[in-house]
Design a protein around this motif. Structure first.
Motif, PDB file in Angstrom:
ATOM      1  N   ALA A   1       0.840  -1.199   0.000  1.00  0.00           N
ATOM      2  CA  ALA A   1       0.000   0.000   0.000  1.00  0.00           C
ATOM      3  C   ALA A   1       0.877   1.252   0.000  1.00  0.00           C
ATOM      4  CB  ALA A   1      -0.906   0.002   1.222  1.00  0.00           C
ATOM      5  N   GLU A   2       0.441   2.328  -0.670  1.00  0.00           N
ATOM      6  CA  GLU A   2       1.252   3.556  -0.626  1.00  0.00           C
ATOM      7  C   GLU A   2       0.895   4.421   0.572  1.00  0.00           C
ATOM      8  OE1 GLU A   2       0.976   6.328  -3.840  1.00  0.00           O
ATOM      9  OE2 GLU A   2      -1.152   5.971  -4.162  1.00  0.00           O
TER      10      GLU A   2
ATOM     11  N   VAL B   1      -1.514   4.141   4.383  1.00  0.00           N
ATOM     12  CA  VAL B   1      -2.323   3.287   5.263  1.00  0.00           C
ATOM     13  C   VAL B   1      -2.724   4.080   6.501  1.00  0.00           C
ATOM     14  CG1 VAL B   1      -2.322   1.190   6.670  1.00  0.00           C
ATOM     15  CG2 VAL B   1      -1.038   1.250   4.523  1.00  0.00           C
TER      16      VAL B   1
ATOM     17  N   ARG C   1      -3.914   6.533  -3.434  1.00  0.00           N
ATOM     18  CA  ARG C   1      -4.848   5.579  -2.877  1.00  0.00           C
ATOM     19  C   ARG C   1      -4.503   5.330  -1.414  1.00  0.00           C
ATOM     20  NH1 ARG C   1      -7.960   0.870  -3.734  1.00  0.00           N
ATOM     21  NH2 ARG C   1      -6.757  -0.771  -2.756  1.00  0.00           N
TER      22      ARG C   1
ATOM     23  N   VAL D   1      -5.614   3.251   2.138  1.00  0.00           N
ATOM     24  CA  VAL D   1      -6.434   2.157   2.664  1.00  0.00           C
ATOM     25  C   VAL D   1      -6.467   2.220   4.198  1.00  0.00           C
ATOM     26  CG1 VAL D   1      -6.056   0.614   0.705  1.00  0.00           C
ATOM     27  CG2 VAL D   1      -4.508   0.516   2.672  1.00  0.00           C
TER      28      VAL D   1
END
Ligand code: C5P
Length: 244
Positions: free
Chosen positions: A128-129, A131, A213, A215
């Motif tokens: 993930a980039e 979090v 993005r 998450v």
């Protein structure tokens, strides 16, 4: 290659009432900042913690951290800025170039469990980039049209609570992503009409603004932010329960 953490700790903490800068207020006889840095240092994923101290207070903060012995982790102190965003940017600049994963953690969240720190770092490592740890909301939330203090505020709508999350820290990032969005935000601040931009109150919010993005992973109820006097009462109770 271990992750590094940035701890913005340069806030005044005015909502907490008069006194020392918030990060230096005590919880169980130990400054909030020391609790927060310890929580990060406890994680085997973290090799370095950079603290952004109130400008001019770097030596005092470094001595304070030194006196608490932090699991042999590398802890560095730099001068913070006038805003949280600036403090994070200055902290990030002190991280060696080969570090690929960076966590940003509020000094004001002293009781975050190490499991949350580990989970955030692991999610970035897994690809993930950006979090963020978050928890569901207990309260129903309404959007309002803000009015001058004392006037009733008209309600615009009520978002479906099931789709809302209250976001905590540490937030984790690919270092390049975090660096890039902070540079973009800085460039926009000096551009005309900065008022046109909605305020961004966390680092992941900057990633969202520039199309990245983000998450969510599960946060923890004990990772709450100490903002108002009641939060300190709760934090003391949580600490007492842990020590029991
Ligand atoms: O004020 P708030 O509770 O949102 O602050 C979140 C974190 O940002 C705190 O750890 C605070 O010390 C930090 N901060 C900072 N520099 C500022 C303002 C806030 O490092 N100028």
């Amino acid at each position: 290659q271990l992750a590094a953490a940035v701890v913005p700790a340069a806030g005044r903490g005015e909502r907490l009432g008069p006194g020392a800068p918030k990060a230096l207020r005590e919880l169980g006889g130990v400054p909030l900042l020391v609790h927060a840095v310890r929580a990060l240092a406890r994680s085997r994923a973290i090799g370095l913690v950079v603290v952004a101290a109130p400008a001019g207070g770097e030596a005092e903060v470094a001595a304070l951290l030194d006196s608490h012995g932090l699991d042999g982790k590398d802890v560095r102190v730099v001068a913070g800025g006038a805003t949280r965003q600036e403090s994070v940017r200055l902290g990030l600049a002190a991280i060696p170039a080969d570090v690929e994963v960076v966590l940003v953690h509020d000094a004001a969240r002293p009781l975050v469990p190490v499991e949350v720190v580990d989970a955030v770092a692991a999610a970035v490592r897994a690809g993930a980039e950006a979090v963020v740890p978050a928890v569901p909301l207990a309260d129903t939330v309404k959007r309002v049209e803000p009015q001058p203090a004392g006037r009733p505020e008209p309600v615009l709508d009520t978002p479906d609570r099931a789709t809302l999350r209250a976001v905590q820290t540490p937030q984790g990032f690919r270092r390049d992503t975090l660096h890039e969005v902070h540079l973009k935000a800085l460039a926009e601040e000096s551009a005309p009409e900065p008022d046109a931009l909605p305020p961004v109150t966390d680092d992941a919010g900057l990633v969202e603004r520039y199309g990245g993005r983000v998450v969510v992973v599960p946060g923890h109820e004990e990772a709450f932010k100490v903002t108002r006097p009641l939060d300190l009462v709760l934090a003391e109770a949580v600490l007492a329960r842990r020590r029991a």
